[in-house]
Design a protein around this motif. Structure first.
Motif, short mmCIF file in Angstrom:
data_model
loop_
_atom_site.label_atom_id
_atom_site.label_comp_id
_atom_site.label_asym_id
_atom_site.label_seq_id
_atom_site.Cartn_x
_atom_site.Cartn_y
_atom_site.Cartn_z
N TYR A 13 0.86 -1.18 0.00
CA TYR A 13 0.00 0.00 0.00
C TYR A 13 0.90 1.23 0.00
N ALA A 14 0.56 2.21 -0.83
CA ALA A 14 1.38 3.41 -1.01
C ALA A 14 1.11 4.44 0.08
N SER A 15 1.24 4.01 1.32
CA SER A 15 1.10 4.94 2.45
C SER A 15 2.48 5.56 2.71
N ALA A 16 2.56 6.41 3.71
CA ALA A 16 3.85 7.00 4.05
C ALA A 16 4.22 6.59 5.47
N PRO A 17 5.14 5.68 5.67
CA PRO A 17 5.89 4.94 4.66
C PRO A 17 5.03 3.82 4.05
N PRO A 18 5.45 3.30 2.88
CA PRO A 18 4.70 2.19 2.29
C PRO A 18 4.66 0.98 3.22
N VAL A 19 3.55 0.25 3.19
CA VAL A 19 3.37 -0.93 4.02
C VAL A 19 3.18 -2.14 3.11
N THR A 20 3.97 -3.19 3.34
CA THR A 20 3.90 -4.40 2.53
C THR A 20 3.46 -5.57 3.39
N TYR A 21 2.45 -6.30 2.90
CA TYR A 21 1.94 -7.50 3.57
C TYR A 21 2.20 -8.71 2.68
N ALA A 22 2.55 -9.83 3.29
CA ALA A 22 2.59 -11.12 2.59
C ALA A 22 1.20 -11.72 2.75
N TRP A 23 0.39 -11.69 1.68
CA TRP A 23 -0.98 -12.21 1.75
C TRP A 23 -1.02 -13.72 1.63
#
Length: 111
Positions: free
Chosen positions: A93-103
C-alpha cells in the motif's frame, strides 16, 4: 470480559496455500477485495518466486485496479518456474511509509 485469543505468533500471518502451475499453460489469476472494499490508489501486488535456498527466480507483477489485481503470465515464463519452488504474494500500500503484507505464501506445484 474474555481475554483476547493468543494466535501463537506476532505479526501478520499470510495464508498458506500451494500455487499450481500447469506445464504448457499460462498463469491467469484475479484477486478481488471482498465486501465491496477497493484497493487504494497506487497499490502494488506481486508474486515473488524463490528457489529452496532463497534465491529469487522471478517476480510477476499484477495489473492493479481499484477492484482487482490480475495476472496473465505466458506459458513460456510460467514453465520456467520449477516444482517445489516457493512463492510469496506481496501487497504494498502506497502509504507514508509504504506498508507491505505477505498475503499468501507456499510451494509451487506442477502438473
Amino acid at each position: 470480559m474474555t481475554a483476547p485469543v493468543d494466535p501463537g505468533f506476532l505479526g501478520y500471518q499470510p495464508t498458506i496455500e500451494p500455487l499450481k502451475l500447469t506445464t504448457g499453460a499460462s498463469f491467469v489469476q484475479t484477486i478481488q477485495p471482498s465486501g465491496g472494499v477497493q484497493f487504494p490508489a497506487n497499490t502494488a501486488v506481486k508474486i515473488v518466486f524463490t528457489a529452496p535456498g532463497g534465491a529469487v527466480l522471478d517476480t510477476w507483477n499484477a495489473t492493479v485496479t481499484a477492484t482487482a489485481a490480475t495476472w496473465a503470465v505466458s506459458n513460456v515464463t510460467a514453465d520456467a518456474i520449477p516444482a517445489n519452488s516457493r512463492y510469496t504474494l506481496l501487497v504494498t500500500y502506497a502509504s507514508a511509509p509504504p506498508v507491505t503484507y505477505a498475503w499468501y505464501e507456499g510451494t509451487v506445484l506442477r502438473t
